[in-house]
Design an enzyme around this catalytic site. Structure first.
Site, PDB file in Angstrom:
ATOM      1  N   CYS A 128       0.931  -1.135   0.027  1.00 46.00           N
ATOM      2  CA  CYS A 128       0.054  -0.041  -0.110  1.00 46.00           C
ATOM      3  C   CYS A 128       1.077   1.085   0.132  1.00 46.00           C
ATOM      4  O   CYS A 128       0.542   2.281  -0.595  1.00 46.00           O
ATOM      5  CB  CYS A 128      -0.818  -0.024   1.181  1.00 46.00           C
ATOM      6  SG  CYS A 128      -1.993   1.344   1.216  1.00 46.00           S
ATOM      7  N   CYS A 129       1.955   1.421   0.906  1.00 47.09           N
ATOM      8  CA  CYS A 129       3.016   2.377   0.839  1.00 47.09           C
ATOM      9  C   CYS A 129       3.483   2.747  -0.535  1.00 47.09           C
ATOM     10  O   CYS A 129       3.669   3.767  -0.873  1.00 47.09           O
ATOM     11  CB  CYS A 129       4.086   2.190   1.802  1.00 47.09           C
ATOM     12  SG  CYS A 129       3.322   2.203   3.630  1.00 47.09           S
ATOM     13  N   CYS A 210      -0.989   8.496   7.101  1.00 43.78           N
ATOM     14  CA  CYS A 210      -2.067   8.126   6.607  1.00 43.78           C
ATOM     15  C   CYS A 210      -3.258   7.789   7.929  1.00 43.78           C
ATOM     16  O   CYS A 210      -2.713   7.350   8.821  1.00 43.78           O
ATOM     17  CB  CYS A 210      -2.267   6.962   5.751  1.00 43.78           C
ATOM     18  SG  CYS A 210      -1.455   7.358   4.187  1.00 43.78           S
ATOM     19  N   CYS A 213      -3.335   4.455   9.461  1.00 42.97           N
ATOM     20  CA  CYS A 213      -2.051   4.054  10.051  1.00 42.97           C
ATOM     21  C   CYS A 213      -1.534   4.706  11.107  1.00 42.97           C
ATOM     22  O   CYS A 213      -0.143   4.943  11.451  1.00 42.97           O
ATOM     23  CB  CYS A 213      -1.056   3.693   8.867  1.00 42.97           C
ATOM     24  SG  CYS A 213      -1.403   2.663   7.647  1.00 42.97           S
ATOM     25  N   CYS A 238       7.850   3.606   6.026  1.00 45.03           N
ATOM     26  CA  CYS A 238       7.410   3.080   4.774  1.00 45.03           C
ATOM     27  C   CYS A 238       7.977   3.204   3.722  1.00 45.03           C
ATOM     28  O   CYS A 238       7.507   2.746   2.565  1.00 45.03           O
ATOM     29  CB  CYS A 238       6.157   4.398   4.698  1.00 45.03           C
ATOM     30  SG  CYS A 238       6.968   5.979   4.301  1.00 45.03           S
TER      31      CYS A 238
END
Length: 252
Positions: A128-129, A210, A213, A238
């Site tokens: 996702c990162c 985010c 997170c 990240c």
């Protein structure tokens, strides 16, 4: 109690550190000035909209330096962070570019893995990162010879050795002009100069990323305890600020 009331305590060398930071930023603007009139500067600030980066943005603007600013708008930021971005764009003399993930890639990832994929495994969180941060970062730094970050040695054990100038990447120099600043120094500067900041800092969010997170921390917890809190400490980056030789992929 506001983050200013709680944290604004200058260290003994604050005045000297501020003068050194101003001089480093001024020199960086000269070292990486456009090669031709009308071109963009060859250096940019990676602005996470956190307290440190708002200090750096304020310094760049107050010193009227030809240094760009960019923000990674991941599509998962808190409303408070997005509101701060809007205010920064409206007030900054330096240009503020916004880089978002490739929409199709983000949509496909969520459709395939679900919106809570980051909680299921480190591999999925880093995937996702990669979509929301690393790929946009590559576009933000394209054509640049150097970039500036708000990394500080005090932020975490993984950042305890952050140098003022990082030449580990042969392609781009990374400058960390606040590396020796304390959290108290950062907030003292914010208080003294009325720097705009994310109101989440007043709610015990020292490090803001985010929304899925990031959480508030409790008294006594590590500075970055609210980031990826379900993961092992060694994995808590990240990708943005990890050397190529490091195993974890990594951020600010």
């Amino acid at each position: 109690m506001s983050a200013i009331d709680l944290n604004a305590r200058a260290s003994g060398r604050f005045a000297q550190k501020l003068a050194e930071t101003q001089a480093r930023l001024q020199q960086a603007a000269l070292d990486y000035a456009p090669l031709r009139s009308g071109d963009a500067p060859r250096i940019t600030l990676a602005c996470s909209l956190g307290a440190e980066d708002m200090v750096l943005a304020h310094l760049i603007n107050s010193l009227q330096l030809n240094i760009g600013i960019f923000v990674l708008e991941t599509g998962q930021l808190h409303p408070e962070t997005l509101a701060l971005l809007t205010r920064l764009q409206a007030t900054s003399k330096a240009s503020v570019e916004v880089f978002a993930p490739v929409q199709e890639a983000a949509i496909e990832f969520v459709a395939r893995e679900g919106k809570d994929a980051m909680y299921r495994s480190i591999a999925l969180r880093k995937a996702c990162c990669a979509i929301r941060k690393m790929e946009p970062l590559s576009r933000a730094l394209a054509g640049k010879d150097a970039w500036i970050t708000g990394l500080r040695r005090e932020q975490s054990g993984a950042r305890a050795e952050v140098p003022l100038i990082d030449r580990s990447d042969a392609a781009k120099v990374k400058l960390n002009p606040l590396s020796d600043w304390t959290w108290g120094d950062v907030w003292f500067y914010i208080a003294q100069n009325q720097v705009d900041y994310n109101p989440l800092h007043d709610q015990f969010y020292p490090s803001i990323g985010c929304a899925p997170c990031t959480r508030a921390i409790s008294l006594g917890e590590d500075f970055r305890a609210g980031r990826w809190w379900w993961e092992d400490e060694a994995a808590k980056e990240c990708g943005l600020h990890v050397k190529a030789s490091s195993i974890p992929i990594t951020e600010s």
